[in-house]
Design a protein around this motif. Structure first.
Motif, PDB file in Angstrom:
ATOM      1  N   ALA A 138       0.827  -1.212   0.000  1.00 59.89           N
ATOM      2  CA  ALA A 138       0.000   0.000   0.000  1.00 59.89           C
ATOM      3  C   ALA A 138       0.861   1.261   0.000  1.00 59.89           C
ATOM      4  O   ALA A 138       0.540   2.242  -0.689  1.00 59.89           O
ATOM      5  N   ASN A 139       1.972   1.244   0.718  1.00 61.69           N
ATOM      6  CA  ASN A 139       2.868   2.407   0.742  1.00 61.69           C
ATOM      7  C   ASN A 139       3.495   2.647  -0.624  1.00 61.69           C
ATOM      8  O   ASN A 139       3.604   3.793  -1.093  1.00 61.69           O
ATOM      9  N   GLU A 140       3.899   1.569  -1.305  1.00 66.54           N
ATOM     10  CA  GLU A 140       4.464   1.707  -2.643  1.00 66.54           C
ATOM     11  C   GLU A 140       3.425   2.224  -3.637  1.00 66.54           C
ATOM     12  O   GLU A 140       3.741   3.033  -4.516  1.00 66.54           O
ATOM     13  N   MET A 141       2.185   1.765  -3.512  1.00 64.64           N
ATOM     14  CA  MET A 141       1.128   2.242  -4.406  1.00 64.64           C
ATOM     15  C   MET A 141       0.833   3.718  -4.170  1.00 64.64           C
ATOM     16  O   MET A 141       0.574   4.469  -5.120  1.00 64.64           O
ATOM     17  N   LEU A 142       0.876   4.158  -2.926  1.00 67.10           N
ATOM     18  CA  LEU A 142       0.675   5.583  -2.643  1.00 67.10           C
ATOM     19  C   LEU A 142       1.784   6.438  -3.256  1.00 67.10           C
ATOM     20  O   LEU A 142       1.522   7.504  -3.822  1.00 67.10           O
ATOM     21  N   ALA A 143       3.018   5.970  -3.147  1.00 72.82           N
ATOM     22  CA  ALA A 143       4.134   6.703  -3.755  1.00 72.82           C
ATOM     23  C   ALA A 143       3.999   6.744  -5.273  1.00 72.82           C
ATOM     24  O   ALA A 143       4.278   7.769  -5.915  1.00 72.82           O
ATOM     25  N   ASN A 144       3.526   5.641  -5.867  1.00 71.01           N
ATOM     26  CA  ASN A 144       3.337   5.595  -7.316  1.00 71.01           C
ATOM     27  C   ASN A 144       2.249   6.567  -7.754  1.00 71.01           C
ATOM     28  O   ASN A 144       2.393   7.277  -8.764  1.00 71.01           O
ATOM     29  N   GLU A 145       1.151   6.613  -7.017  1.00 77.11           N
ATOM     30  CA  GLU A 145       0.080   7.544  -7.357  1.00 77.11           C
ATOM     31  C   GLU A 145       0.531   8.996  -7.212  1.00 77.11           C
ATOM     32  O   GLU A 145       0.155   9.854  -8.011  1.00 77.11           O
ATOM     33  N   LYS A 146       1.333   9.262  -6.206  1.00 70.55           N
ATOM     34  CA  LYS A 146       1.836  10.621  -6.025  1.00 70.55           C
ATOM     35  C   LYS A 146       2.736  11.043  -7.181  1.00 70.55           C
ATOM     36  O   LYS A 146       2.621  12.168  -7.694  1.00 70.55           O
ATOM     37  N   MET A 147       3.618  10.145  -7.609  1.00 72.29           N
ATOM     38  CA  MET A 147       4.483  10.454  -8.746  1.00 72.29           C
ATOM     39  C   MET A 147       3.679  10.636 -10.017  1.00 72.29           C
ATOM     40  O   MET A 147       3.975  11.508 -10.847  1.00 72.29           O
ATOM     41  N   ARG A 148       2.639   9.842 -10.201  1.00 73.43           N
ATOM     42  CA  ARG A 148       1.812   9.986 -11.396  1.00 73.43           C
ATOM     43  C   ARG A 148       1.066  11.303 -11.392  1.00 73.43           C
ATOM     44  O   ARG A 148       0.946  11.965 -12.440  1.00 73.43           O
ATOM     45  N   GLN A 149       0.566  11.734 -10.252  1.00 76.99           N
ATOM     46  CA  GLN A 149      -0.110  13.021 -10.178  1.00 76.99           C
ATOM     47  C   GLN A 149       0.844  14.169 -10.483  1.00 76.99           C
ATOM     48  O   GLN A 149       0.479  15.120 -11.174  1.00 76.99           O
ATOM     49  N   ILE A 150       2.064  14.066  -9.985  1.00 76.32           N
ATOM     50  CA  ILE A 150       3.049  15.111 -10.282  1.00 76.32           C
ATOM     51  C   ILE A 150       3.369  15.138 -11.766  1.00 76.32           C
ATOM     52  O   ILE A 150       3.481  16.203 -12.387  1.00 76.32           O
ATOM     53  N   PHE A 151       3.507  13.958 -12.370  1.00 78.94           N
ATOM     54  CA  PHE A 151       3.819  13.894 -13.798  1.00 78.94           C
ATOM     55  C   PHE A 151       2.670  14.442 -14.641  1.00 78.94           C
ATOM     56  O   PHE A 151       2.895  15.138 -15.637  1.00 78.94           O
ATOM     57  N   GLU A 152       1.435  14.140 -14.248  1.00 81.00           N
ATOM     58  CA  GLU A 152       0.292  14.614 -15.022  1.00 81.00           C
ATOM     59  C   GLU A 152       0.082  16.116 -14.873  1.00 81.00           C
ATOM     60  O   GLU A 152      -0.426  16.759 -15.796  1.00 81.00           O
ATOM     61  N   SER A 153       0.446  16.670 -13.742  1.00 85.37           N
ATOM     62  CA  SER A 153       0.267  18.102 -13.528  1.00 85.37           C
ATOM     63  C   SER A 153       1.444  18.936 -14.024  1.00 85.37           C
ATOM     64  O   SER A 153       1.424  20.166 -13.881  1.00 85.37           O
ATOM     65  N   THR A 154       2.470  18.282 -14.595  1.00 90.99           N
ATOM     66  CA  THR A 154       3.643  19.040 -15.051  1.00 90.99           C
ATOM     67  C   THR A 154       3.290  19.965 -16.203  1.00 90.99           C
ATOM     68  O   THR A 154       3.708  21.133 -16.242  1.00 90.99           O
ATOM     69  N   ALA A 155       2.508  19.453 -17.167  1.00 91.28           N
ATOM     70  CA  ALA A 155       2.156  20.270 -18.331  1.00 91.28           C
ATOM     71  C   ALA A 155       1.302  21.476 -17.930  1.00 91.28           C
ATOM     72  O   ALA A 155       1.520  22.599 -18.407  1.00 91.28           O
ATOM     73  N   GLU A 156       0.332  21.265 -17.045  1.00 86.43           N
ATOM     74  CA  GLU A 156      -0.502  22.379 -16.601  1.00 86.43           C
ATOM     75  C   GLU A 156       0.316  23.407 -15.829  1.00 86.43           C
ATOM     76  O   GLU A 156       0.142  24.615 -16.013  1.00 86.43           O
ATOM     77  N   ARG A 157       1.206  22.925 -14.976  1.00 86.57           N
ATOM     78  CA  ARG A 157       2.042  23.846 -14.215  1.00 86.57           C
ATOM     79  C   ARG A 157       2.973  24.635 -15.127  1.00 86.57           C
ATOM     80  O   ARG A 157       3.210  25.828 -14.920  1.00 86.57           O
ATOM     81  N   LYS A 158       3.480  23.979 -16.157  1.00 84.04           N
ATOM     82  CA  LYS A 158       4.353  24.654 -17.106  1.00 84.04           C
ATOM     83  C   LYS A 158       3.603  25.742 -17.855  1.00 84.04           C
ATOM     84  O   LYS A 158       4.122  26.842 -18.074  1.00 84.04           O
ATOM     85  N   ALA A 159       2.364  25.441 -18.248  1.00 88.34           N
ATOM     86  CA  ALA A 159       1.566  26.448 -18.953  1.00 88.34           C
ATOM     87  C   ALA A 159       1.225  27.622 -18.035  1.00 88.34           C
ATOM     88  O   ALA A 159       1.235  28.782 -18.466  1.00 88.34           O
TER      89      ALA A 159
END
Length: 240
Positions: A138-159
């Motif tokens: 469960a801890n590894e899955m939480l870390a994976n979801e956090k990294m995915r959210q950061i990756f998905e929000s990179t384009a919006e943050r850049k804009a």
């Protein structure tokens, strides 16, 4: 003598009154229900609902995934209690908060301990030995979801940053699809080197056939070049 007894009696009455007030006040707070530190546990409720479903029964795969989601929520609560407990203890010592919030935190911590034990038992009921590992998963899955959210929000943050600072973003050149690249690589001719033919001897029929044809052509040319000499030698022997 009387002038000394009056202040002492006054202090005694005052201290007694404060002690009685504190006693009844704490007793009243203990009788009142504490406000839960965590309002609800939807992941646990979802797992219990799926577990109690009998018509039709819930598949085991769905129950396992719901149990992992429940463990993920428990891990988040453990991390939050670890972060909040030292800060609340410091504020309680300074008198910035009341005992209600601190008692609510302690009750949530105790409830979470029982929740962890229950999740471990449920995991062991599905697969023996899964209980100690489920919270690590469960801890590894939480870390994976956090990294995915950061990756998905990179384009919006850049804009947003580009719009804030007036930077014009360059359009990325479209890359050719992978299928076209594979076809282009397949269409380009490749000539095997002699070392490659030695290494792939017996594994590549086309390379072996090319080597055999080259060897046969060399043999034929050698035969053609040696036949006139053999004929001249035979004629010289006949003349003798």
């Amino acid at each position: 003598m009387a002038s000394v007894l009056v202040p002492v009696a006054y202090l005694g009455v005052l201290v007694t009154a404060l002690l009685l007030f504190s006693h009844y006040y704490r007793k009243r707070l203990a009788s009142q229900p504490l406000e839960p530190y965590f309002p609800s546990h939807p992941e646990r409720n979802a797992y219990v609902t799926l577990l109690q479903k009998t018509d039709p029964p819930t598949p085991e795969v769905v129950l396992k995934s719901a149990l992992v989601r429940r463990a993920m929520a428990d891990v988040q609560r453990v991390l939050r209690i670890r972060e909040d407990k030292p800060a609340l203890q410091n504020l309680l010592q300074k008198g910035s908060i009341g005992d209600e919030l601190w008692n609510s935190l302690l009750a949530a911590e105790k409830e979470l301990e029982g929740e962890i034990v229950e999740v471990v038992n449920e995991a062991n009921s599905y697969v023996p030995g899964w209980g100690p590992v489920i919270f690590q998963t469960a801890n590894e899955m939480l870390a994976n979801e956090k990294m995915r959210q950061i990756f998905e929000s990179t384009a919006e943050r850049k804009a947003e940053l580009a719009l804030k600072y007036g930077i014009k973003l360059e359009a990325a050149s479209p890359e050719p699809p992978a299928q076209i690249q594979i076809q282009a690589q397949a269409s380009t001719p490749t000539t095997p080197s002699p070392s490659l033919t030695k290494l792939t001897n017996g594994l590549s029929p086309s390379v072996n056939a090319g080597v055999e044809s080259a060897a046969s052509s060399d043999a034929e040319s050698a035969k053609g070049s040696s036949s006139p000499r053999s004929k001249a030698a035979k004629k010289g022997k006949k003349r003798k």
